[in-house]
Enzyme design. Structure first.
Site, PDB file in Angstrom:
ATOM      1  N   ASP A  31       4.967  15.549  34.777  1.00 45.57           N
ATOM      2  CA  ASP A  31       4.359  15.566  36.105  1.00 45.57           C
ATOM      3  C   ASP A  31       5.045  14.496  36.940  1.00 45.57           C
ATOM      4  O   ASP A  31       5.289  13.392  36.444  1.00 45.57           O
ATOM      5  CB  ASP A  31       2.849  15.276  35.995  1.00 45.57           C
ATOM      6  CG  ASP A  31       2.075  15.700  37.232  1.00 45.57           C
ATOM      7  OD1 ASP A  31       2.423  15.213  38.336  1.00 45.57           O
ATOM      8  OD2 ASP A  31       1.131  16.488  37.106  1.00 45.57           O
ATOM      9  N   PHE A  81       1.791  24.585  35.671  1.00 43.28           N
ATOM     10  CA  PHE A  81       0.872  24.291  36.783  1.00 43.28           C
ATOM     11  C   PHE A  81       1.615  23.679  37.972  1.00 43.28           C
ATOM     12  O   PHE A  81       1.114  23.702  39.090  1.00 43.28           O
ATOM     13  CB  PHE A  81      -0.168  23.239  36.362  1.00 43.28           C
ATOM     14  CG  PHE A  81      -1.089  23.619  35.248  1.00 43.28           C
ATOM     15  CD1 PHE A  81      -2.172  24.450  35.485  1.00 43.28           C
ATOM     16  CD2 PHE A  81      -0.898  23.133  33.961  1.00 43.28           C
ATOM     17  CE1 PHE A  81      -3.048  24.783  34.465  1.00 43.28           C
ATOM     18  CE2 PHE A  81      -1.766  23.459  32.933  1.00 43.28           C
ATOM     19  CZ  PHE A  81      -2.835  24.288  33.182  1.00 43.28           C
ATOM     20  N   SER A 125      -2.616  32.908  41.734  1.00 38.50           N
ATOM     21  CA  SER A 125      -3.767  32.672  42.598  1.00 38.50           C
ATOM     22  C   SER A 125      -4.288  33.978  43.179  1.00 38.50           C
ATOM     23  O   SER A 125      -3.514  34.917  43.426  1.00 38.50           O
ATOM     24  CB  SER A 125      -3.335  31.751  43.743  1.00 38.50           C
ATOM     25  OG  SER A 125      -4.323  31.713  44.742  1.00 38.50           O
ATOM     26  N   ALA A 126      -5.586  33.993  43.456  1.00 30.41           N
ATOM     27  CA  ALA A 126      -6.197  35.142  44.135  1.00 30.41           C
ATOM     28  C   ALA A 126      -5.564  35.386  45.495  1.00 30.41           C
ATOM     29  O   ALA A 126      -5.689  36.479  46.050  1.00 30.41           O
ATOM     30  CB  ALA A 126      -7.693  34.874  44.308  1.00 30.41           C
ATOM     31  N   TYR A 151       2.792  29.692  50.769  1.00 25.67           N
ATOM     32  CA  TYR A 151       2.244  29.326  49.458  1.00 25.67           C
ATOM     33  C   TYR A 151       1.951  30.591  48.643  1.00 25.67           C
ATOM     34  O   TYR A 151       2.386  30.728  47.496  1.00 25.67           O
ATOM     35  CB  TYR A 151       0.961  28.497  49.638  1.00 25.67           C
ATOM     36  CG  TYR A 151       0.160  28.348  48.367  1.00 25.67           C
ATOM     37  CD1 TYR A 151       0.595  27.515  47.345  1.00 25.67           C
ATOM     38  CD2 TYR A 151      -1.029  29.071  48.180  1.00 25.67           C
ATOM     39  CE1 TYR A 151      -0.141  27.390  46.166  1.00 25.67           C
ATOM     40  CE2 TYR A 151      -1.760  28.950  47.003  1.00 25.67           C
ATOM     41  CZ  TYR A 151      -1.313  28.116  46.004  1.00 25.67           C
ATOM     42  OH  TYR A 151      -2.033  27.998  44.838  1.00 25.67           O
ATOM     43  N   LYS A 155       3.687  32.325  45.033  1.00 27.17           N
ATOM     44  CA  LYS A 155       2.959  32.747  43.825  1.00 27.17           C
ATOM     45  C   LYS A 155       3.346  34.176  43.465  1.00 27.17           C
ATOM     46  O   LYS A 155       3.595  34.493  42.302  1.00 27.17           O
ATOM     47  CB  LYS A 155       1.444  32.643  44.044  1.00 27.17           C
ATOM     48  CG  LYS A 155       0.933  31.217  44.194  1.00 27.17           C
ATOM     49  CD  LYS A 155       1.125  30.428  42.920  1.00 27.17           C
ATOM     50  CE  LYS A 155       0.605  29.006  43.019  1.00 27.17           C
ATOM     51  NZ  LYS A 155       1.056  28.159  41.905  1.00 27.17           N
ATOM     52  N   ASN A 181     -11.596  30.619  42.778  1.00 26.46           N
ATOM     53  CA  ASN A 181     -11.748  29.287  43.387  1.00 26.46           C
ATOM     54  C   ASN A 181     -12.185  28.256  42.345  1.00 26.46           C
ATOM     55  O   ASN A 181     -13.389  28.182  42.025  1.00 26.46           O
ATOM     56  CB  ASN A 181     -12.756  29.353  44.534  1.00 26.46           C
ATOM     57  CG  ASN A 181     -12.219  30.131  45.719  1.00 26.46           C
ATOM     58  OD1 ASN A 181     -11.891  31.303  45.607  1.00 26.46           O
ATOM     59  ND2 ASN A 181     -12.102  29.479  46.856  1.00 26.46           N
TER      60      ASN A 181
END
Ligand code: NAD
Ligand code: UDP
Length: 356
Positions: A31, A81, A125-126, A151, A155, A181
């Site tokens: 990270d 991630f 992501s949704a 963004y 994805k 979420n």
């Protein structure tokens, strides 16, 4: 198995690191701390009693990442991630978003190929569903790259890259997890979400108002076609989400696959605020504002594929999430805070050789 978590010091990464360790796996983390604190890893070590090696580096630094992987060989899988995640920022600075998010994913895949790591789980992501008309959203609902913001496009593009990589390499298992979420925190109150600056998302904003760090919650529209007029979302407790990663890794098979991770239950802005008031035992001042540009009225998923294939289901409620967020926020009003920075500075760039 031994799992490399890129972005593992972040909100979801730290909770997943702990879940993996609790499930008997070994974890190493890379990270760059661009949106997190090494203190999160210190606390994962404290909770698990296990050392977690941390390389502080940008994952796009392929030589550094390869050396780290080699030093901890064999690494069996990666959970990716790492990336930049602020929607508004991605509209203002798209090149940085394409650079960081696509560059990170490609670097990770190159290092995996070079080091013969054959499984990757990716944080999608949704948001890839965009303004989909039919609800609940299932994995076969329309997606595209004609999404409202860079963004979301990164994805969707990374999903496509993973699909292509898996079809070119029959030994590669690639799984995209479309999070709805994420909310909540570890029940210990030791790890949680620590956004820098003023939060964009509802739950951390409400939490900051509850501790008095912000004055009131602005409600972005109360004239939607929903039962109480406010937007509805599928809030998933971060512990359920973390368990979803463990399940995905343990069920990983060669090829590409994609899963929604959510509860399947829509919760409105007003319902979330009411749940937080119950959890914190105090009232949360609010003010109705106009709609936020780009918001959809309702988003929630059909999580049944993950139930069927991964044997995973979200079991925690919005009340659980509010209780745990409140415990985290009230015990850490400044998040990981300045103590974290001091500790990180003192530890140098490689942390975890026995530090707990
Ligand atoms: P986060 O910002 O807390 O975690 C991301 C981590 O990646 C941070 O620790 C950051 O320092 C690190 N990072 C960023 N760029 C890096 C780079 N180039 N090299 C090394 N490290 C880097 O975010 P999170 O909420 O834990 O999200 C994790 C992932 O899940 C992200 O990819 C995000 O887009 C995705 N996601 C998050 C949400 C959400 O609401 N939290 C929803 C859907 C998807
Ligand atoms: N929201 C709000 N006030 C805030 C932040 C969010 O009313 O300060 C609303 C937003 O319009 C949406 C819901 O809360 O209906 C969840 O927003 P969030 O940004 O957390 O998630 P996303 O919109 O990305 O699903």
């Amino acid at each position: 198995m031994r799992v490399l978590l890129s972005g593992g010091a972040g909100y979801i990464g730290a909770h997943t690191a702990l879940a993996l360790i609790e499930a008997g796996h070994h974890v190493i983390v890379v990270d760059d701390l661009s949106n997190s604190s090494a203190e999160a890893i210190v606390r994962v070590q404290q909770l698990s009693g296990v050392a977690v090696p941390l390389l502080v580096a940008d994952v796009r630094d392929e030589p550094a990442l390869r050396a780290f992987v080699q030093a901890h060989s064999p690494v069996d899988a990666v959970i990716h991630f790492a990336g930049a995640k602020a929607v508004g920022e991605s509209v203002a600075d798209p090149i940085r978003y394409y650079d960081v998010n696509l560059g990170s994913a490609i670097a990770v895949l190159k290092v995996m190929a070079a080091e013969r790591i054959s499984a990757i789980v990716f944080s999608s992501s949704a948001t890839v569903y965009g303004q989909s008309e039919s609800l609940p959203l299932s994995e076969s609902s329309p997606t595209g790259i004609d999404l409202a913001n860079p963004y979301g496009k990164t994805k969707r593009i990374i999903e496509a890259i993973l699909e292509d990589a898996a079809s070119a390499d029959p030994g590669l298992a690639a799984i995209a997890l479309r999070y709805f979420n994420p909310v909540g925190a570890h029940p210990s109150g030791l790890i949680g979400e620590d956004p820098s600056g003023v939060p964009n998302n509802l739950m951390p904003y409400v939490a900051r108002v509850a501790v008095g760090a912000l004055e009131r919650v602005g409600i972005f529209g109360d004239d939607y076609d929903t039962p109480d007029g406010t937007g509805q979302r599928d809030y998933i407790h971060v512990l359920d989400l973390a368990a979803g990663h463990v399940a995905a890794l343990e069920h990983a098979r060669a090829g590409y696959d994609v899963f929604n991770l959510g509860t399947g239950v829509p919760v409105s802005v007003l319902e979330l605020i009411a749940a937080f008031e119950r959890a914190a035992g105090r009232s949360i001042p609010t003010e109705v504002l106009g709609r936020r540009p780009g918001d959809v009225a309702v988003s929630y998923c059909d999580p049944s594929k993950a139930g069927r294939v991964l044997d995973w289901i979200a079991s925690r409620t919005i009340d659980d999430a509010c209780r745990d967020t409140w415990r985290w926020q009230s015990r850490n009003p400044a998040g990981y805070g300045s103590a974290a920075d001091r500790r990180a500075a003192a530890s140098g760039s490689q942390l975890g050789a026995g530090a707990a």
